[in-house]
Design a protein around this motif. Structure first.
Motif, PDB file in Angstrom:
ATOM      1  N   LEU A 178     -48.930  25.375 -30.310  1.00  0.00           N
ATOM      2  CA  LEU A 178     -49.182  24.803 -31.632  1.00  0.00           C
ATOM      3  C   LEU A 178     -49.919  23.486 -31.450  1.00  0.00           C
ATOM      4  N   GLN A 179     -50.864  23.206 -32.332  1.00  0.00           N
ATOM      5  CA  GLN A 179     -51.647  21.977 -32.205  1.00  0.00           C
ATOM      6  C   GLN A 179     -51.621  21.179 -33.498  1.00  0.00           C
ATOM      7  N   ALA A 180     -51.573  19.864 -33.338  1.00  0.00           N
ATOM      8  CA  ALA A 180     -51.636  18.943 -34.475  1.00  0.00           C
ATOM      9  C   ALA A 180     -52.665  17.874 -34.145  1.00  0.00           C
ATOM     10  N   ARG A 181     -53.401  17.422 -35.139  1.00  0.00           N
ATOM     11  CA  ARG A 181     -54.471  16.464 -34.908  1.00  0.00           C
ATOM     12  C   ARG A 181     -53.950  15.032 -34.880  1.00  0.00           C
ATOM     13  N   THR A 182     -54.615  14.204 -34.093  1.00  0.00           N
ATOM     14  CA  THR A 182     -54.334  12.777 -34.082  1.00  0.00           C
ATOM     15  C   THR A 182     -55.439  12.041 -34.830  1.00  0.00           C
ATOM     16  N   PHE A 183     -55.077  10.913 -35.416  1.00  0.00           N
ATOM     17  CA  PHE A 183     -56.061  10.091 -36.119  1.00  0.00           C
ATOM     18  C   PHE A 183     -56.686   9.038 -35.214  1.00  0.00           C
ATOM     19  N   GLU A 184     -56.402   9.101 -33.919  1.00  0.00           N
ATOM     20  CA  GLU A 184     -57.003   8.154 -32.983  1.00  0.00           C
ATOM     21  C   GLU A 184     -58.510   8.371 -32.878  1.00  0.00           C
ATOM     22  N   PRO A 185     -59.257   7.310 -32.633  1.00  0.00           N
ATOM     23  CA  PRO A 185     -60.665   7.504 -32.257  1.00  0.00           C
ATOM     24  C   PRO A 185     -60.735   8.035 -30.832  1.00  0.00           C
TER      25      PRO A 185
ATOM     26  N   PRO B 100     -51.022   3.617 -28.961  1.00  0.00           N
ATOM     27  CA  PRO B 100     -52.006   4.156 -29.911  1.00  0.00           C
ATOM     28  C   PRO B 100     -51.772   5.613 -30.286  1.00  0.00           C
ATOM     29  N   GLN B 101     -51.057   6.356 -29.430  1.00  0.00           N
ATOM     30  CA  GLN B 101     -50.805   7.766 -29.726  1.00  0.00           C
ATOM     31  C   GLN B 101     -49.813   7.960 -30.878  1.00  0.00           C
ATOM     32  N   VAL B 102     -49.280   6.861 -31.395  1.00  0.00           N
ATOM     33  CA  VAL B 102     -48.440   6.953 -32.591  1.00  0.00           C
ATOM     34  C   VAL B 102     -49.237   7.551 -33.756  1.00  0.00           C
ATOM     35  N   LEU B 103     -50.558   7.478 -33.679  1.00  0.00           N
ATOM     36  CA  LEU B 103     -51.406   8.066 -34.722  1.00  0.00           C
ATOM     37  C   LEU B 103     -51.405   9.592 -34.681  1.00  0.00           C
ATOM     38  N   TRP B 104     -50.765  10.167 -33.681  1.00  0.00           N
ATOM     39  CA  TRP B 104     -50.558  11.615 -33.633  1.00  0.00           C
ATOM     40  C   TRP B 104     -49.331  12.024 -34.453  1.00  0.00           C
ATOM     41  N   GLN B 105     -48.419  11.101 -34.654  1.00  0.00           N
ATOM     42  CA  GLN B 105     -47.129  11.449 -35.226  1.00  0.00           C
ATOM     43  C   GLN B 105     -47.172  12.044 -36.642  1.00  0.00           C
ATOM     44  N   PRO B 106     -48.002  11.558 -37.563  1.00  0.00           N
ATOM     45  CA  PRO B 106     -47.986  12.168 -38.905  1.00  0.00           C
ATOM     46  C   PRO B 106     -48.225  13.667 -38.887  1.00  0.00           C
ATOM     47  N   ASP B 107     -49.273  14.122 -38.200  1.00  0.00           N
ATOM     48  CA  ASP B 107     -49.561  15.556 -38.185  1.00  0.00           C
ATOM     49  C   ASP B 107     -48.616  16.302 -37.254  1.00  0.00           C
TER      50      ASP B 107
END
Length: 204
Positions: free
Chosen positions: A67-74, A115-122
């Motif tokens: 399963l894959q979820a997107r991160t909002f990181e640049p 910075p990988q905390v931006l993965w957490q929402p998705d």
């Protein structure tokens, strides 16, 4: 004959991400079926990491559910350029240099513990869908990045899965590394987070 255990492995790092850290979760996914455990993996769709090794994909079992979820990181290059520019501009004069430095510093202070905390929402949306649709026996979250552990409260909200927090490194040691900001605030906040999350785990 007993039914095989079902285990969801939650890991930000997964092929094509390279480096030594990816080996543990990859080999678990490959060999757990030999020991009566059916694994599946939740990972990031667009990793923002320094190392890449597409050859590792050869070890992914063909029937493994990923399963894959997107991160909002640049992209990693963008992050690295921003951090490097902020360090290089220390001591320089000028409005633009100061603004860039403050922007980079504010971004790093906000992205706690990493910075990988931006993965957490998705990632948490994907995990919630999974927990509602299929109750795994075990959810193992591996880190670093330690922001992955922020999914622990969501797992514990469901009664069935046992929660395993897998440390590949010490969070205490890495509070000033792994793209983290070296600051007293980061250390205090990360320390409080770690203490709380550890109390949720069935196994560490």
């Amino acid at each position: 004959m007993t039914a095989p255990l079902s285990a969801l492995l939650v890991s930000y790092i997964w092929p094509p991400t390279g480096g030594v850290g990816v080996q543990r979760v990859l080999k678990l996914a490959k060999y757990l079926p030999d020991h009566g455990v059916t694994p599946s993996v939740l990972t990031v769709a667009n990793p923002s990491m320094a190392l890449s090794d597409p050859s590792l994909a050869r070890d992914i079992p063909r029937d493994l559910e990923v399963l894959q979820a997107r991160t909002f990181e640049p992209g990693y290059e963008v992050k690295q350029a921003l951090w490097d520019h902020a360090r290089a501009s220390v001591g320089r004069q000028g409005l633009m240099e100061g603004a860039r430095r403050r922007l980079a510093s504010a971004a790093r202070r906000a992205l706690v513990p990493d910075p990988q905390v931006l993965w957490q929402p998705d990632a948490q949306r994907a995990l919630l869908r999974r927990l509602r649709q299929r109750r795994d026996d075990v959810v193992m979250i591996t880190a670093p990045p330690f922001s992955a552990f922020l999914s622990a409260p969501l797992v514990r909200a469901f009664r069935r899965p046992a929660l395993v927090l897998d440390y590949r490194d010490e969070w205490l040691t890495l509070r000033t590394q792994y793209e983290m900001l070296s600051s007293r605030r980061n250390a205090i906040v990360s320390g409080a987070l770690e203490n709380g999350l550890l109390r949720l785990a069935h196994v560490v």
